[in-house]
Design a protein around this motif. Structure first.
Motif, PDB file in Angstrom:
ATOM      1  N   GLU A   1      35.575  34.863  41.268  1.00  0.00           N
ATOM      2  CA  GLU A   1      36.598  34.069  40.576  1.00  0.00           C
ATOM      3  C   GLU A   1      37.098  34.898  39.404  1.00  0.00           C
TER       4      GLU A   1
ATOM      5  N   ILE B   1      40.156  37.139  37.075  1.00  0.00           N
ATOM      6  CA  ILE B   1      41.334  37.996  37.124  1.00  0.00           C
ATOM      7  C   ILE B   1      41.278  39.027  38.253  1.00  0.00           C
TER       8      ILE B   1
ATOM      9  N   LYS C   1      39.865  38.729  41.251  1.00  0.00           N
ATOM     10  CA  LYS C   1      40.209  38.042  42.494  1.00  0.00           C
ATOM     11  C   LYS C   1      41.690  37.696  42.527  1.00  0.00           C
ATOM     12  N   GLN C   2      42.209  37.189  41.405  1.00  0.00           N
ATOM     13  CA  GLN C   2      43.616  36.772  41.359  1.00  0.00           C
ATOM     14  C   GLN C   2      44.549  37.952  41.624  1.00  0.00           C
ATOM     15  N   ILE C   3      44.291  39.067  40.972  1.00  0.00           N
ATOM     16  CA  ILE C   3      45.164  40.230  41.144  1.00  0.00           C
ATOM     17  C   ILE C   3      44.998  40.839  42.534  1.00  0.00           C
ATOM     18  N   SER C   4      43.772  40.891  43.044  1.00  0.00           N
ATOM     19  CA  SER C   4      43.545  41.430  44.386  1.00  0.00           C
ATOM     20  C   SER C   4      44.320  40.637  45.421  1.00  0.00           C
ATOM     21  N   GLU C   5      44.274  39.328  45.309  1.00  0.00           N
ATOM     22  CA  GLU C   5      44.989  38.476  46.263  1.00  0.00           C
ATOM     23  C   GLU C   5      46.500  38.640  46.118  1.00  0.00           C
ATOM     24  N   PHE C   6      46.962  38.769  44.885  1.00  0.00           N
ATOM     25  CA  PHE C   6      48.398  38.923  44.660  1.00  0.00           C
ATOM     26  C   PHE C   6      48.907  40.250  45.225  1.00  0.00           C
TER      27      PHE C   6
ATOM     28  N   SER D   1      49.489  40.177  48.895  1.00  0.00           N
ATOM     29  CA  SER D   1      50.270  39.036  49.369  1.00  0.00           C
ATOM     30  C   SER D   1      51.669  39.455  49.809  1.00  0.00           C
TER      31      SER D   1
END
Length: 281
Positions: A203, A205, A207-212, A215
């Motif tokens: 969980e 930053i 994870k958030q940036i990796s997913e973005f 995408s």
């Protein structure tokens, strides 16, 4: 049109490398386009470049024989006027999670690889007192992105002293710093490597940036790869959009690079203001 030159472009089988090769050919240059592995099953890009006069050659910059192969290409074609070090890949993951062997592997491609090709062309360029070495860096060298820490480090390593060392020989160095570009950057279907996150990073930053970054949204928001390629070729030739523009060592490209450049400028302005600190020793 500028005088025709011989270009050697690494990592030319896809993305920005392919678009640079195509753009340089259309500008009237001779292009030696390098691919890493085997000839692809889908030869559409291969055929397109050959139809424009491009020459494909196998070159893995991570291999210890890359320097000798580049020297052989100089001998075969008489000269290399423009070397473009484009071959590279990204690793997505926290600095803590990326295994040391993967760190060594990416540095071998992204940093040692360009060093091998540079060593391959420099003797000839020095003798002829002319040439251009283009290292494809990244806007991340100015504004590092979490989840790309190891990749950021390889690109920051390209911010080197080479220009100061070889300018006296009439050789130019250009560090290109693209921002988000519509290529397969960071995608595992392309050349990206994604490291499975350990529990603390499942969980937040990273994870958030990796997913973005993997995408469709990110892929769709990047600058056109062909436009980036055109700016690079124009900057080397001093033609087109870049005609009359003074381009120094660094060439930032992409609207999203601006925020990072301003952030870095503010950082150095703040450091410069701390004269009572750095001037105290």
């Amino acid at each position: 049109m500028s005088q025709s030159k011989v270009w050697l472009i690494t990592g030319a089988s896809r993305g920005l490398g392919f678009d640079m090769a195509k753009t340089a050919l259309k500008a009237g240059h001779k292009v030696i386009a390098c691919y890493r592995g085997e000839k692809p099953q889908d030869t559409s890009k291969w055929d397109e470049l050959e139809a424009l006069g491009g020459i494909w050659t196998q070159l893995d910059v991570s291999s210890e024989d890359a320097e000798s192969k580049v020297k052989a290409l100089v001998g075969e074609h008489g000269q290399i006027d423009v070397l473009v070090n484009n071959a590279a890949y990204a690793i997505l993951g926290s600095v803590e999670d990326v295994p040391v062997d993967k760190v060594q592997a990416i540095f071998n491609t992204n940093v040692i690889g360009p060093l091998r090709t540079i060593k391959g062309v420099l003797p000839s360029m020095r003798e002829r007192k002319t040439g251009t070495i283009v290292n494809i860096s990244s806007s991340n060298a100015n504004d590092p992105t979490p989840a790309l820490g190891i990749y950021n480090a390889t690109k920051y390593a390209m911010e080197d002293t080479l220009q100061a060392e070889i300018a006296a020989f009439g050789i130019r160095v250009l560090l290109v710093q693209p921002g988000s570009t519509a290529t397969e950057f960071a995608s595992e279907t392309g050349s990206g490597v994604r490291v499975h996150p350990s529990e603390p990073y499942q969980e937040g930053i990273v994870k958030q940036i990796s997913e973005f970054l993997t995408s469709e949204q990110f892929a769709s928001m990047g600058a056109s790869s062909i436009t980036v390629a055109e700016r690079i070729v124009d900057a080397i030739d001093g033609t087109g959009f870049m005609a009359g523009k003074e381009v120094g060592l660094r060439l930032p490209l992409g609207k999203d690079t601006g925020a990072g450049l301003k952030k870095k400028a503010a950082l150095f302005a703040n450091l410069a203001s701390l004269e009572d600190v750095w001037g105290s020793v």
